[in-house]
Design a protein around this motif. Sequence first.
Motif, PDB file in Angstrom:
ATOM      1  N   PRO A  80       0.826  -1.213   0.000  1.00 11.79           N
ATOM      2  CA  PRO A  80       0.000   0.000   0.000  1.00 11.79           C
ATOM      3  C   PRO A  80       0.855   1.257   0.000  1.00 11.79           C
ATOM      4  O   PRO A  80       1.937   1.287   0.590  1.00 11.79           O
ATOM      5  N   GLY A  81       0.358   2.299  -0.655  1.00 11.74           N
ATOM      6  CA  GLY A  81       1.134   3.548  -0.765  1.00 11.74           C
ATOM      7  C   GLY A  81       2.454   3.264  -1.454  1.00 11.74           C
ATOM      8  O   GLY A  81       3.519   3.689  -1.014  1.00 11.74           O
ATOM      9  N   CYS A  82       2.364   2.575  -2.612  1.00 12.32           N
ATOM     10  CA  CYS A  82       3.573   1.984  -3.214  1.00 12.32           C
ATOM     11  C   CYS A  82       4.441   2.989  -3.945  1.00 12.32           C
ATOM     12  O   CYS A  82       5.571   2.671  -4.329  1.00 12.32           O
ATOM     13  N   LEU A 101      -0.751  -0.578  -4.419  1.00 12.61           N
ATOM     14  CA  LEU A 101      -1.929   0.276  -4.251  1.00 12.61           C
ATOM     15  C   LEU A 101      -1.447   1.715  -4.059  1.00 12.61           C
ATOM     16  O   LEU A 101      -0.577   1.960  -3.206  1.00 12.61           O
ATOM     17  N   GLU A 102      -1.978   2.609  -4.832  1.00 15.60           N
ATOM     18  CA  GLU A 102      -1.499   3.994  -4.778  1.00 15.60           C
ATOM     19  C   GLU A 102      -2.662   4.944  -5.039  1.00 15.60           C
ATOM     20  O   GLU A 102      -3.454   4.741  -5.942  1.00 15.60           O
ATOM     21  N   LEU A 103      -2.709   5.970  -4.212  1.00 18.43           N
ATOM     22  CA  LEU A 103      -3.784   6.958  -4.289  1.00 18.43           C
ATOM     23  C   LEU A 103      -3.725   7.799  -5.564  1.00 18.43           C
ATOM     24  O   LEU A 103      -4.747   8.143  -6.157  1.00 18.43           O
ATOM     25  N   GLY A 145      -6.337   4.042  -5.872  1.00 21.82           N
ATOM     26  CA  GLY A 145      -7.435   4.322  -4.954  1.00 21.82           C
ATOM     27  C   GLY A 145      -6.948   4.560  -3.546  1.00 21.82           C
ATOM     28  O   GLY A 145      -5.753   4.519  -3.262  1.00 21.82           O
ATOM     29  N   ASP A 146      -7.934   4.775  -2.666  1.00 25.84           N
ATOM     30  CA  ASP A 146      -7.657   5.087  -1.270  1.00 25.84           C
ATOM     31  C   ASP A 146      -7.621   3.790  -0.462  1.00 25.84           C
ATOM     32  O   ASP A 146      -8.615   3.056  -0.411  1.00 25.84           O
ATOM     33  N   PHE A 147      -6.505   3.535   0.168  1.00 26.84           N
ATOM     34  CA  PHE A 147      -6.315   2.346   1.003  1.00 26.84           C
ATOM     35  C   PHE A 147      -7.440   2.178   2.029  1.00 26.84           C
ATOM     36  O   PHE A 147      -7.826   1.062   2.366  1.00 26.84           O
TER      37      PHE A 147
HETATM   38  C1  LIG Z   1       5.952   8.739   1.558  1.00 28.95           C
HETATM   39  S1  LIG Z   1       5.284   8.118   0.061  1.00 28.95           S
HETATM   40  C2  LIG Z   1       6.068   6.508   0.014  1.00 28.95           C
HETATM   41  C3  LIG Z   1       5.972   5.815  -1.300  1.00 28.95           C
HETATM   42  C4  LIG Z   1       6.654   4.456  -1.386  1.00 28.95           C
HETATM   43  N1  LIG Z   1       6.291   3.580  -0.299  1.00 28.95           N
HETATM   44  C5  LIG Z   1       8.137   4.618  -1.473  1.00 28.95           C
HETATM   45  O1  LIG Z   1       8.852   4.043  -0.626  1.00 28.95           O
HETATM   46  O2  LIG Z   1       8.627   5.277  -2.393  1.00 28.95           O
HETATM   47  C6  LIG Z   1       3.614   7.739   0.526  1.00 28.95           C
HETATM   48  C7  LIG Z   1       2.769   7.293  -0.638  1.00 28.95           C
HETATM   49  O3  LIG Z   1       1.483   6.906  -0.160  1.00 28.95           O
HETATM   50  C8  LIG Z   1       0.491   7.407  -1.043  1.00 28.95           C
HETATM   51  N2  LIG Z   1      -0.739   7.527  -0.240  1.00 28.95           N
HETATM   52  C9  LIG Z   1      -1.008   8.457   0.715  1.00 28.95           C
HETATM   53  N3  LIG Z   1      -2.228   8.234   1.243  1.00 28.95           N
HETATM   54  C10 LIG Z   1      -2.737   7.150   0.616  1.00 28.95           C
HETATM   55  C11 LIG Z   1      -3.964   6.435   0.729  1.00 28.95           C
HETATM   56  N4  LIG Z   1      -4.916   6.817   1.608  1.00 28.95           N
HETATM   57  N5  LIG Z   1      -4.157   5.355  -0.063  1.00 28.95           N
HETATM   58  C12 LIG Z   1      -3.199   4.952  -0.952  1.00 28.95           C
HETATM   59  N6  LIG Z   1      -2.006   5.594  -1.104  1.00 28.95           N
HETATM   60  C13 LIG Z   1      -1.781   6.682  -0.323  1.00 28.95           C
HETATM   61  C14 LIG Z   1       1.057   8.714  -1.540  1.00 28.95           C
HETATM   62  O4  LIG Z   1       0.475   9.138  -2.758  1.00 28.95           O
HETATM   63  C15 LIG Z   1       2.536   8.389  -1.668  1.00 28.95           C
HETATM   64  O5  LIG Z   1       2.855   7.898  -2.955  1.00 28.95           O
END
Ligand SMILES: C[S@@+](CC[C@H](N)C(=O)[O-])C[C@H]1O[C@@H](n2cnc3c(N)ncnc32)[C@H](O)[C@@H]1O
Length: 269
Positions: A80-82, A101-103, A145-147
């Motif tokens: 999640p939040g990939c 999974l990515e917003l 989408g939103d996790f």
């Molecule tokens: C700090 S970044 C880390 C990205 C990744 N894990 C990395 O190591 O590069 C956080 C990520 O989570 C995504 N994100 C934030 N809230 C989210 C949600 N509710 N659902 C899915 N993704 C989300 C953001 O768009 C962002 O790409």
Amino acid sequence: MTTTPERLQTPEGQTRLVQHFQERFIEDHNNGWKNLWDTDNSDMWDRGKPSPALINLLEQREDIISPVTADGRRKKVLVPGCGKGYDVVMLALHGFDVVGLELSPKGVSVAEEYARNELQAPQTHNFGSAWAKKSEPGSISFIQGDFFRSDTTKGLTFDVIYDYTFLCALHPTMRAGWAARMAELLVSGGLMVCLEFPLFKDVSLPGPPWPLKGVHWNLLAEGGDGIVYPPKENRPGGTGWFERKWYIKPETSYESGRGTDMLSVWARK
Ligand SMILES: C[S@@+](CC[C@H](N)C(=O)[O-])C[C@H]1O[C@@H](n2cnc3c(N)ncnc32)[C@H](O)[C@@H]1O
């Protein structure tokens, strides 16, 4: 001057991220993340490569985590939040079927392009010193989408979930919801692997990245709300959904972890 992603993970970069969110209502944080992608500011967190600590775990500790189930099928992993999908691709190259999974729609399209290129010609940063090819790569797919919304994952469940810089990206009031969703998405006995970061940052400081020292334990083992600051007299003494099976200080991790990152591996009860 170097322009590597590691250089961009400076305290200055983290301050820009803190500033970006501190004026926003929590309800507006999703737009805050999308805006950072749309304005090409993912350099604020992007490490430019998959996690060295996770690579070593996969290659050296098959007793903890292997890519196939007892009945011989590939394990399904959620990241999640990939972000750009470095860990999604690396896990697939190690034999797992992986969903990122990515917003952000822009984030997903960047990740899809990265995955296409890597599957054709994987870079060496996907592999550690103990790499031994045992199978063809698993599948890769991305969900935008939103996790926190159940309809995003459409009833899917997973054998493994990997969290790195997702929990620390979320406002502390969202932590209990994070734990509940993780419990919902993992099969019973499934594993959640967390590369805990940042552990060096004082818990009173704002994020993202929000400091996480003591947070995973409170949330997952104790069943608390994960809000460890300000300190409470009576921390919730409930029972969490997870049991911590391993707690490992990785030999290597990202430089930004400042030697304090920990890998925790949790089994869904
Ligand atoms: C700090 S970044 C880390 C990205 C990744 N894990 C990395 O190591 O590069 C956080 C990520 O989570 C995504 N994100 C934030 N809230 C989210 C949600 N509710 N659902 C899915 N993704 C989300 C953001 O768009 C962002 O790409």
